[in-house]
Design a protein around this motif. Structure first.
Motif, PDB file in Angstrom:
ATOM      1  N   ALA A   5       0.834  -1.209   0.000  1.00  0.00           N
ATOM      2  CA  ALA A   5       0.000   0.000   0.000  1.00  0.00           C
ATOM      3  C   ALA A   5       0.861   1.249   0.000  1.00  0.00           C
ATOM      4  CB  ALA A   5      -0.919  -0.006   1.212  1.00  0.00           C
ATOM      5  N   GLY A   6       1.951   1.224   0.785  1.00  0.00           N
ATOM      6  CA  GLY A   6       2.842   2.380   0.851  1.00  0.00           C
ATOM      7  C   GLY A   6       3.494   2.662  -0.482  1.00  0.00           C
ATOM      8  N   VAL A   7       4.011   1.606  -1.114  1.00  0.00           N
ATOM      9  CA  VAL A   7       4.695   1.790  -2.394  1.00  0.00           C
ATOM     10  C   VAL A   7       3.697   2.245  -3.454  1.00  0.00           C
ATOM     11  CG1 VAL A   7       5.958   0.606  -4.226  1.00  0.00           C
ATOM     12  CG2 VAL A   7       6.530   0.176  -1.838  1.00  0.00           C
ATOM     13  N   GLN A   8       2.497   1.649  -3.448  1.00  0.00           N
ATOM     14  CA  GLN A   8       1.485   2.048  -4.423  1.00  0.00           C
ATOM     15  C   GLN A   8       1.126   3.520  -4.263  1.00  0.00           C
ATOM     16  OE1 GLN A   8      -1.548  -0.859  -3.790  1.00  0.00           O
ATOM     17  NE2 GLN A   8      -0.704  -2.193  -5.369  1.00  0.00           N
ATOM     18  N   TYR A   9       0.945   3.930  -3.011  1.00  0.00           N
ATOM     19  CA  TYR A   9       0.597   5.316  -2.727  1.00  0.00           C
ATOM     20  C   TYR A   9       1.691   6.244  -3.224  1.00  0.00           C
ATOM     21  CZ  TYR A   9       1.138   9.473   0.154  1.00  0.00           C
ATOM     22  OH  TYR A   9       1.393  10.728   0.586  1.00  0.00           O
ATOM     23  N   ALA A  10       2.929   5.928  -2.833  1.00  0.00           N
ATOM     24  CA  ALA A  10       4.033   6.809  -3.187  1.00  0.00           C
ATOM     25  C   ALA A  10       4.224   6.860  -4.693  1.00  0.00           C
ATOM     26  CB  ALA A  10       5.310   6.324  -2.504  1.00  0.00           C
ATOM     27  N   ASP A  11       4.118   5.685  -5.310  1.00  0.00           N
ATOM     28  CA  ASP A  11       4.346   5.590  -6.735  1.00  0.00           C
ATOM     29  C   ASP A  11       3.329   6.419  -7.510  1.00  0.00           C
ATOM     30  OD1 ASP A  11       6.365   4.390  -8.165  1.00  0.00           O
ATOM     31  OD2 ASP A  11       4.982   2.957  -9.082  1.00  0.00           O
ATOM     32  N   LYS A  12       2.066   6.255  -7.149  1.00  0.00           N
ATOM     33  CA  LYS A  12       1.000   6.906  -7.888  1.00  0.00           C
ATOM     34  C   LYS A  12       1.035   8.421  -7.689  1.00  0.00           C
ATOM     35  CE  LYS A  12      -3.134   5.749  -6.729  1.00  0.00           C
ATOM     36  NZ  LYS A  12      -4.104   4.721  -6.380  1.00  0.00           N
ATOM     37  N   GLU A  13       1.157   8.819  -6.424  1.00  0.00           N
ATOM     38  CA  GLU A  13       1.002  10.228  -6.103  1.00  0.00           C
ATOM     39  C   GLU A  13       2.216  11.062  -6.518  1.00  0.00           C
ATOM     40  OE1 GLU A  13      -1.735  11.628  -4.358  1.00  0.00           O
ATOM     41  OE2 GLU A  13      -2.677   9.697  -4.814  1.00  0.00           O
ATOM     42  N   LEU A  14       3.371  10.473  -6.358  1.00  0.00           N
ATOM     43  CA  LEU A  14       4.568  11.302  -6.464  1.00  0.00           C
ATOM     44  C   LEU A  14       5.358  11.106  -7.754  1.00  0.00           C
ATOM     45  CD1 LEU A  14       5.745  10.670  -2.816  1.00  0.00           C
ATOM     46  CD2 LEU A  14       4.433  12.611  -3.637  1.00  0.00           C
ATOM     47  N   LEU A  15       5.091   9.989  -8.428  1.00  0.00           N
ATOM     48  CA  LEU A  15       5.903   9.682  -9.610  1.00  0.00           C
ATOM     49  C   LEU A  15       5.741  10.755 -10.686  1.00  0.00           C
ATOM     50  CD1 LEU A  15       7.827   7.672 -10.830  1.00  0.00           C
ATOM     51  CD2 LEU A  15       5.895   6.410 -11.753  1.00  0.00           C
ATOM     52  N   GLU A  16       4.514  11.206 -10.886  1.00  0.00           N
ATOM     53  CA  GLU A  16       4.271  12.179 -11.956  1.00  0.00           C
ATOM     54  C   GLU A  16       5.038  13.472 -11.712  1.00  0.00           C
ATOM     55  OE1 GLU A  16       0.232  12.964 -13.120  1.00  0.00           O
ATOM     56  OE2 GLU A  16      -0.234  10.827 -12.950  1.00  0.00           O
ATOM     57  N   THR A  17       4.979  13.935 -10.462  1.00  0.00           N
ATOM     58  CA  THR A  17       5.717  15.150 -10.119  1.00  0.00           C
ATOM     59  C   THR A  17       7.202  14.939 -10.346  1.00  0.00           C
ATOM     60  OG1 THR A  17       4.163  15.160  -8.312  1.00  0.00           O
ATOM     61  CG2 THR A  17       5.769  16.940  -8.358  1.00  0.00           C
ATOM     62  N   ALA A  18       7.672  13.767  -9.899  1.00  0.00           N
ATOM     63  CA  ALA A  18       9.091  13.485 -10.038  1.00  0.00           C
ATOM     64  C   ALA A  18       9.488  13.462 -11.516  1.00  0.00           C
ATOM     65  CB  ALA A  18       9.415  12.146  -9.386  1.00  0.00           C
ATOM     66  N   ARG A  19       8.593  12.903 -12.356  1.00  0.00           N
ATOM     67  CA  ARG A  19       8.857  12.871 -13.794  1.00  0.00           C
ATOM     68  C   ARG A  19       8.952  14.282 -14.338  1.00  0.00           C
ATOM     69  NH1 ARG A  19       5.628   8.132 -15.399  1.00  0.00           N
ATOM     70  NH2 ARG A  19       7.078   6.385 -15.220  1.00  0.00           N
ATOM     71  N   ALA A  20       7.998  15.123 -13.898  1.00  0.00           N
ATOM     72  CA  ALA A  20       7.949  16.489 -14.395  1.00  0.00           C
ATOM     73  C   ALA A  20       9.257  17.219 -14.076  1.00  0.00           C
ATOM     74  CB  ALA A  20       6.768  17.226 -13.785  1.00  0.00           C
ATOM     75  N   PHE A  21       9.836  16.883 -12.918  1.00  0.00           N
ATOM     76  CA  PHE A  21      11.100  17.523 -12.536  1.00  0.00           C
ATOM     77  C   PHE A  21      12.306  16.730 -13.007  1.00  0.00           C
ATOM     78  CE2 PHE A  21       8.248  19.701  -9.614  1.00  0.00           C
ATOM     79  CZ  PHE A  21       8.731  20.998  -9.680  1.00  0.00           C
ATOM     80  N   LYS A  22      12.051  15.700 -13.798  1.00  0.00           N
ATOM     81  CA  LYS A  22      13.103  14.838 -14.347  1.00  0.00           C
ATOM     82  C   LYS A  22      14.031  14.283 -13.255  1.00  0.00           C
ATOM     83  CE  LYS A  22      13.375  16.806 -19.037  1.00  0.00           C
ATOM     84  NZ  LYS A  22      11.979  16.433 -19.244  1.00  0.00           N
ATOM     85  N   THR A  23      13.422  13.837 -12.158  1.00  0.00           N
ATOM     86  CA  THR A  23      14.207  13.226 -11.081  1.00  0.00           C
ATOM     87  C   THR A  23      14.728  11.866 -11.548  1.00  0.00           C
ATOM     88  OG1 THR A  23      12.525  14.149  -9.644  1.00  0.00           O
ATOM     89  CG2 THR A  23      14.144  12.693  -8.609  1.00  0.00           C
ATOM     90  N   PRO A  24      16.029  11.609 -11.379  1.00  0.00           N
ATOM     91  CA  PRO A  24      16.534  10.282 -11.770  1.00  0.00           C
ATOM     92  C   PRO A  24      15.821   9.193 -10.962  1.00  0.00           C
ATOM     93  CG  PRO A  24      18.332  11.756 -11.160  1.00  0.00           C
ATOM     94  CD  PRO A  24      17.081  12.463 -10.842  1.00  0.00           C
ATOM     95  N   ARG A  25      15.652   8.027 -11.589  1.00  0.00           N
ATOM     96  CA  ARG A  25      14.864   6.947 -10.997  1.00  0.00           C
ATOM     97  C   ARG A  25      15.428   6.518  -9.632  1.00  0.00           C
ATOM     98  NH1 ARG A  25       9.630   4.982 -11.636  1.00  0.00           N
ATOM     99  NH2 ARG A  25       9.675   3.224 -10.252  1.00  0.00           N
TER     100      ARG A  25
END
Lengths: 280, 256
Positions: free
Chosen positions: A169-189
């Motif tokens: 649940a934690g990973v799903q939450y973090a992945d869904k909510e924050l991944l898009e923002t991180a992508r937008a800022f081009k954060t390395p994986r």
């Protein structure tokens, strides 16, 4: 948890009443006892102890030991080496729980990041959650004997569900909510995983550890009761010999331990949650 | 759960099925290899289980344990919901009940097993008490949190429109709390089965507990595995039914 209230805490000068100084202090004490959280709780604890004592006085020590008898048996628990047995049991429990974490966290992460893995494992987490795992006790005895391995297997079986499901649940939450923002800022994986995913999922993982460790503790006692070894065996023995003062002392100690584990991890979880936006 | 949703989610259900099939295949391979004494393959377990269900008493003992669970659960509901309502509605009651309920929920209830016979005997009363303790705290805690989740503004609107207090209690507070109450009830279904089986295993061998432990101690592995398989399937199905009922009862909420 109700908010700490300060309604009518101290009446002070109540108009229309003229108590003496001692009576006023008594009135203030009574008001504190009945109107504040700490006071009401203290009153409840005192009430429970008095009821316990009355029952003990009424039914005698073959039914309920008195509070003093239990307290002096508690000293015995510590001086006569019963805590050593408890320590041994806890060591086994933590060994089992270590295995739970080693298997459970990676499985949870896998379920969190991959939908296919999630679907494939869901029937098993569901079965682990819903089914009475006690049914496996007679089988585990045959598989592992009555030694260390058996106890560890019971602990893992009972505790792993919460670790897997909360990590996922934690990973799903973090992945869904924050991944898009991180992508937008081009954060390395890798930086994303370490700096964003991990802290965001951490409170969930700790929640899983809290619930899992609680289950591990219960599982340890069940496993030991079933074959009469360790702490479970000890309470079985003193219980059936009707050494009730000792039994009550052990029961108080075990309950306090369970609540202590719960509170420490709850505190840790709340601290970690401060870094995460409140709405999930 | 409409047919349309079932079809839309078909890859998920296909994976569930695949996973279960895979499990039986692996079990068959491991069991048939004969390397593990304690694992007989499903090709032996399933016929044995069927035979025990038709000609033996597997169904009777399972129903025996389940009825203990059901009866204990009913008592826990009858006590747990009022206690939860009290803790949710009264701040002062909650000061006392909140730590008691949470502490009791965290406590290992099974430690009572060695002395429970002294107080309640080793029969049905003691078994029901164990089931009761397994369920009552989770029901009370979730009921209380349900009551607290009802916004005070809702109650105020009710009284502003002149609703009688009883109507506010039933139609606003209880209805608003019902999602949490149902969650508590659903969780307690599996806990009830666990409590009943634990009592049947550890308090005094009886019903399914007796069936499993005697199969275990006489090394009738297929019989043992069949019993475990049946109660596992029954428990999962019961939880699925409970979840279905919950979703159906709360459709007014999910629909919005």
């Amino acid at each position: 948890m109700a908010t700490e209230a300060s309604v009518g805490t101290v009446p002070g000068e109540t108009p229309g009443r003229s108590f003496g100084g001692g009576r006023r202090a008594l009135g203030a004490l009574w008001s504190w006892l009945t109107n504040t959280k700490a006071g009401v709780r203290l009153l409840a604890v005192l009430g429970l102890l008095i009821i316990w004592q009355l029952v003990a006085a009424w039914k005698g020590p073959t039914w309920t030991p008195t509070v003093q008898a239990t307290a002096s048996a508690m000293v015995e628990v510590f001086t006569e080496g019963y805590v050593t047995t408890l320590g041994e049991s806890l060591k086994t429990m933590f060994a089992g729980f270590g295995i739970t974490l080693l298997i459970g966290i990676p499985l949870g992460v896998l379920m969190g990041v991959s939908k296919i893995a999630d679907d494939l494992l869901t029937p098993w987490t569901m079965a682990l959650f819903s089914s009475p795992k006690e049914a496996l006790l007679p089988l585990l005895i045959i598989m592992f004997g009555t030694e260390f391995n058996y106890q560890v297997s019971v602990v893992v079986l009972f505790s792993i569900f919460f670790v897997i499901i909360n990590t996922a649940a934690g990973v799903q939450y973090a992945d869904k909510e924050l991944l898009e923002t991180a992508r937008a800022f081009k954060t390395p994986r890798l930086a994303f995983a370490r700096k964003i995913l991990l802290p965001a999922a951490a409170p969930f993982v700790v929640a899983g550890i809290r619930l899992g460790l609680g289950m591990a503790f219960k599982a340890m006692i069940i496993a030991e009761l079933w074959i009469s070894v360790g702490t479970g065996g000890l309470i079985d023995q003193i219980g059936s010999q009707r050494q009730l003062d000792l039994f009550y002392a052990m029961a108080v100690l075990l309950v306090a331990l369970a609540i202590g584990i719960y509170m420490v991890l709850n505190w840790l979880e709340n601290r970690l949650r401060h870094d995460v936006p409140a709405n999930t | 759960m409409s047919a349309r949703r079932l079809i839309a989610n078909w890859p998920r259900y296909a994976r569930y099925t695949l996973s279960i099939l895979l499990f039986f295949v692996i079990w068959q391979i491991i069991g048939a290899s004969g390397k593990f004494f304690a694992i007989t393959p499903p090709s032996e377990v399933l016929p044995e289980m069927w035979d025990e269900m038709i000609h033996g008493d597997l169904i009777t003992v399972t129903l025996g344990t389940l009825s203990t669970a059901a009866l204990g659960l009913l008592i826990a509901i009858a006590v747990g919901i009022p206690v939860g309502l009290l803790a949710g509605a009264s701040r002062r009651a909650n000061w006392v009940l909140d730590p008691l309920l949470n502490g009791a929920y965290a406590a290992p209830i099974t430690i009572m097993l060695p002395v429970i016979g002294l107080y309640l005997g080793l029969g049905l009363k003691a078994k029901l008490f164990i089931v009761f303790l397994f369920c009552v705290f989770v029901i009370a805690i979730s009921t209380a949190s349900g009551v607290r989740s009802v916004p005070p503004a809702m109650r105020e609107i009710g009284s502003a429109f002149g609703m009688p207090r009883s109507a506010i209690a039933w139609k606003i507070v209880l209805r608003g709390a019902s999602p949490e109450i149902f969650t508590g009830l659903r969780l307690s279904v599996s806990r009830a089965v666990q409590g009943a089986l634990l009592a049947d295993l550890l308090l005094q061998a009886d019903d399914l507990g007796l069936y499993l432990s005697s199969a275990g101690s006489s090394f009738e592995i297929s019989k043992l595995l069949g019993g475990i398989l049946l109660i596992t399937v029954v428990a999962v199905v019961l939880m699925a039914i409970a979840r279905g009922i919950e979703t159906w009862l709360l459709r007014w909420k999910l629909g919005t």
